[in-house]
Write a protein that holds these residues in place. Structure first.
Motif, short mmCIF file in Angstrom:
data_model
loop_
_atom_site.label_atom_id
_atom_site.label_comp_id
_atom_site.label_asym_id
_atom_site.label_seq_id
_atom_site.Cartn_x
_atom_site.Cartn_y
_atom_site.Cartn_z
N LEU A 2 0.84 -1.19 0.00
CA LEU A 2 0.00 0.00 0.00
C LEU A 2 0.88 1.24 0.00
O LEU A 2 1.92 1.29 0.66
N ILE A 3 0.44 2.25 -0.73
CA ILE A 3 1.23 3.46 -0.91
C ILE A 3 0.46 4.66 -0.36
O ILE A 3 -0.67 4.91 -0.79
N PRO A 4 1.03 5.40 0.59
CA PRO A 4 0.35 6.62 1.06
C PRO A 4 0.11 7.58 -0.11
O PRO A 4 0.99 7.75 -0.96
N HIS A 5 -1.05 8.18 -0.15
CA HIS A 5 -1.35 9.05 -1.29
C HIS A 5 -0.41 10.25 -1.35
O HIS A 5 -0.20 10.83 -2.42
N THR A 6 0.17 10.61 -0.22
CA THR A 6 1.11 11.74 -0.20
C THR A 6 2.43 11.41 -0.88
O THR A 6 3.23 12.31 -1.15
N LYS A 66 -10.63 -0.69 1.75
CA LYS A 66 -10.01 -1.22 2.96
C LYS A 66 -10.44 -2.66 3.24
O LYS A 66 -9.62 -3.48 3.69
N HIS A 67 -11.71 -2.97 2.97
CA HIS A 67 -12.18 -4.32 3.27
C HIS A 67 -11.56 -5.38 2.36
O HIS A 67 -11.70 -6.58 2.61
N ASP A 68 -10.87 -4.93 1.30
CA ASP A 68 -10.19 -5.87 0.41
C ASP A 68 -8.69 -5.98 0.71
O ASP A 68 -7.96 -6.65 -0.02
N VAL A 69 -8.26 -5.30 1.77
CA VAL A 69 -6.84 -5.29 2.13
C VAL A 69 -6.60 -6.24 3.29
O VAL A 69 -7.38 -6.27 4.25
N THR A 70 -5.53 -7.01 3.22
CA THR A 70 -5.22 -7.96 4.29
C THR A 70 -4.72 -7.24 5.53
O THR A 70 -4.20 -6.11 5.45
#
Length: 204
Positions: A2-6, A66-70
């Motif tokens: 996952l990559i922070p949008h910033t 989010k619900h698709d992220v482990t």
């Protein structure tokens, strides 16, 4: 991962939001315009209801709910954010120390009569010459940049680089400045043992 949008370049993030906001089914009746849907997606990223990941198959960033992220990916994301926060704090402290050291050394050099620094032969790149010929920048603009450069005013570069410039004076190392002039970034470099100084564009 996952990559922070910033972490995305502003134009990349804007394009990503535009791509998703313009897809069929994204208009739920509350956010009717593209800009409103983009703002809604950005707010979801900030709340961490939605995340950015990288699609290796298509070699581009994409959004995932989010619900698709482990749980493991969420934990890694939290760790990554803490690391970036720590790195930012370290960099901030470093730049603050460099600023103090720069001010002290610049003051000393000023009292010793080091400035204005001899720039040797001054030249400009073809691209800068084109800007001057078409009136985008003037000879007076370039002369002012050279004056600032010679006086230890290095423009918009970071304090660490500014301090490195001052330290380079003693052994005639490269000195680099960067300035914003009439909507253009102009770099000034003193090179060749301070025998030559060039004004150029960053892309030159």
């Amino acid at each position: 991962m996952l990559i922070p949008h910033t972490e995305l370049a502003p134009e990349t993030l804007d394009q990503l939001l535009s791509d998703y906001a313009s897809r069929d089914g994204t208009d739920d009746g509350q956010f009717t315009t593209l800009d409103e849907r983009k703002m809604h997606l950005l707010a979801s990223l900030e709340r961490e209801d939605v995340f950015i990941t990288y699609n290796h198959k298509y070699q581009q960033p994409c959004l995932v709910a989010k619900h698709d992220v482990t749980a493991e990916a969420l934990a890694d994301f939290a760790t990554f954010k803490e690391q970036k926060k720590s790195e930012a704090a370290t960099e901030l402290a470093y730049q603050a120390q460099c600023e103090q050291d720069f001010i002290a050394l610049h003051s000393r050099y000023t009292s010793e009569g080091v400035f204005p620094l001899s720039l040797g032969r001054t030249v400009q790149s073809h691209a800068v010459n084109v800007l001057q010929q078409n009136g985008s920048i003037s000879l007076a603009d370039l002369q002012e940049l050279l004056r600032r450069h010679s006086m230890g005013d290095y423009g918009v570069i970071g304090w660490g680089d500014k301090l490195a410039n001052l330290k380079a004076i003693s052994f005639k190392g490269m000195i680099y400045s960067r300035y914003a002039v009439a909507g253009h970034d102009i770099c000034v470099e003193t090179i060749d043992g301070h025998r030559r100084t060039m004004a150029r564009l960053p892309s030159d």
